[in-house]
Design an enzyme around this catalytic site. Sequence first.
Site, PDB file in Angstrom:
ATOM      1  N   CYS A   9     -20.843  24.480 -40.186  1.00  0.00           N
ATOM      2  CA  CYS A   9     -20.940  23.556 -41.335  1.00  0.00           C
ATOM      3  C   CYS A   9     -21.364  24.292 -42.592  1.00  0.00           C
ATOM      4  CB  CYS A   9     -21.982  22.476 -41.092  1.00  0.00           C
ATOM      5  SG  CYS A   9     -21.658  21.425 -39.696  1.00  0.00           S
ATOM      6  N   HIS A  11     -17.175  14.986 -37.810  1.00  0.00           N
ATOM      7  CA  HIS A  11     -16.155  15.911 -38.343  1.00  0.00           C
ATOM      8  C   HIS A  11     -15.518  16.626 -37.151  1.00  0.00           C
ATOM      9  CE1 HIS A  11     -18.644  16.282 -42.275  1.00  0.00           C
ATOM     10  NE2 HIS A  11     -17.588  15.556 -42.535  1.00  0.00           N
ATOM     11  N   GLU A  21     -12.888  15.273 -46.340  1.00  0.00           N
ATOM     12  CA  GLU A  21     -14.149  15.982 -46.080  1.00  0.00           C
ATOM     13  C   GLU A  21     -13.932  17.496 -45.986  1.00  0.00           C
ATOM     14  OE1 GLU A  21     -17.412  14.218 -44.981  1.00  0.00           O
ATOM     15  OE2 GLU A  21     -16.602  12.443 -45.961  1.00  0.00           O
TER      16      GLU A  21
HETATM   17  O1  SUG Z   1     -22.173  15.064 -44.066  1.00  0.00           O
HETATM   18  N1  SUG Z   1     -25.465  15.756 -43.188  1.00  0.00           N
HETATM   19  C1  SUG Z   1     -24.136  16.229 -43.366  1.00  0.00           C
HETATM   20  C2  SUG Z   1     -23.836  17.285 -42.362  1.00  0.00           C
HETATM   21  C3  SUG Z   1     -22.503  17.915 -42.623  1.00  0.00           C
HETATM   22  C4  SUG Z   1     -22.049  18.781 -41.518  1.00  0.00           C
HETATM   23  N2  SUG Z   1     -20.844  19.432 -41.853  1.00  0.00           N
HETATM   24  C5  SUG Z   1     -19.839  19.726 -41.022  1.00  0.00           C
HETATM   25  N3  SUG Z   1     -19.758  19.203 -39.831  1.00  0.00           N
HETATM   26  N4  SUG Z   1     -18.915  20.495 -41.443  1.00  0.00           N
HETATM   27  C6  SUG Z   1     -23.118  15.086 -43.265  1.00  0.00           C
HETATM   28  O2  SUG Z   1     -23.263  14.243 -42.373  1.00  0.00           O
HETATM   29  C7  SUG Z   1     -27.479  14.531 -43.834  1.00  0.00           C
HETATM   30  C8  SUG Z   1     -28.247  14.230 -45.094  1.00  0.00           C
HETATM   31  C9  SUG Z   1     -29.457  13.375 -44.911  1.00  0.00           C
HETATM   32  O3  SUG Z   1     -29.514  12.629 -43.939  1.00  0.00           O
HETATM   33  O4  SUG Z   1     -30.321  13.434 -45.766  1.00  0.00           O
HETATM   34  C10 SUG Z   1     -26.076  14.952 -44.110  1.00  0.00           C
HETATM   35  O5  SUG Z   1     -25.505  14.612 -45.115  1.00  0.00           O
END
Ligand code: SUG
Length: 454
Positions: free
Chosen positions: A376, A254, A178
């Site tokens: 993020c 994460h 990731e």
């Molecule tokens: O991968 N949310 C992302 C958020 C990523 C956050 N990034 C870090 N922590 N670096 C994920 O969970 C939600 C999309 C939706 O529900 O439509 C989403 O993918």
Amino acid sequence: MKRDAVAYEVNFDGLVGPTHHYAGLAYGNLASEKHGGTVSNPRQAALQGLAKMKLLADLGVRQAVLPPQERPDVRLLRRLGFAGSDAEVLWRARREAPLVLAAACSASSMWAANAATVSPAADTADGRTHLTPANLASHLHRHIEREGTAAALKAIFADEVCFAHHGSLPAAGQLGDEGAANHTRLCREYGGPGVEVFVYGRRAMGEGGRTPGRYPARQTLEASMAVARLHGLEPARTLFVQQNPAAIDVGVFHNDVICVGNRDVLFYHGAAFAEGAKAVEAIRGAYARATGGELRCVEVKEEEVSVGEAVGSYLFNSQLVSLPEGKTALVCPQECREQERTRRVLERLVGGGSPIDAVHYVELRQSMQNGGGPACLRLRVVLTEWELERTHRGVFLTEELFERLSGWVRRWYRERLGLDDLADPKLLEESRGALEELTEILGLGDFYPFQREG
Ligand code: SUG
């Protein structure tokens, strides 16, 4: 290879795309699950992201943008068996597999911390900056980012004399990667040697180890080790630390939801790592051996802020940044000000005795409701002057680019987007129109596949 002691950290923020919506696609990400099915405001989301970039640029931190990806991803839908004209493909997907359509429309590339892992020239065997796009094997909507990410990184860091691009790892769950969300670099000066800390959720192959019981551990040790090998990192300056599985089960999907580091500062929750204080000692030791300096550790204990409160406020998903005059600032989501216990911790930290000198709050509600905070939204890339000169200039945020992008968002983006709108052929048209114009603004030529396919 030319090494240059003077280097800067540049934050590359993912520009929010026109299809930003809430479909609850990310399992184990509590905000995404909670807001699934609600109506989003893509225009506000993009403007909030731009306002954060502007704040960072105004603070004197170098700031750039990563273009959003082509969505809806009609090619994905065709690969999955939906046929006909573009409008028919969208309509059929909506009728037969609405969540697959939602995945094909996700604007998730905005969370650029998951785009790739980047190791600066000072850490790698060949003295080049190494970049590995994440395979994001845990979710379909994220996995489809990897090709677009690779293309964007190659367009921006095109000079192969200083930049080495690797392919994303094979997308088997055992190699789930990731990106930088599970990677922290600590150093005295950005241009000097650093310790790269890879935080993994589980060991996927071979004997055991603890794993979360409820939610998936997205990053594997095997993936982290492969990235470190590809980048030619020195074993003595590379650490693999396991995330606390119990924290993953509370919503820490994460590591950057519970820990952030910058230069000689590590800001983390006491329950971040499986090995607890031992893990922090190992990081401290590696830092001292690599740099001769002392790591400044800022721990927040469970009694002060619980892991659940950290997930709810995104306290640790803040950007810890070095300002030009030598001070350190924390850029936090405004949710941290609204919650009394996190606000108190922040007041204590800036009140003296901590390496954090100032806190800035940013409003990112649209992204936060999908589980994406300030950290993020950005990919950190350390660049020397020499490398900066060889990086595509069109993506660096100037006053002028900020104004142009804000106007572009206001012209193209909708203020309401629900799940029923995703199959609207007009949304596809608007998105392509917007991206076409964006490539001109950023000087990226025919960057998107739809532009080349005609
Ligand atoms: O991968 N949310 C992302 C958020 C990523 C956050 N990034 C870090 N922590 N670096 C994920 O969970 C939600 C999309 C939706 O529900 O439509 C989403 O993918």
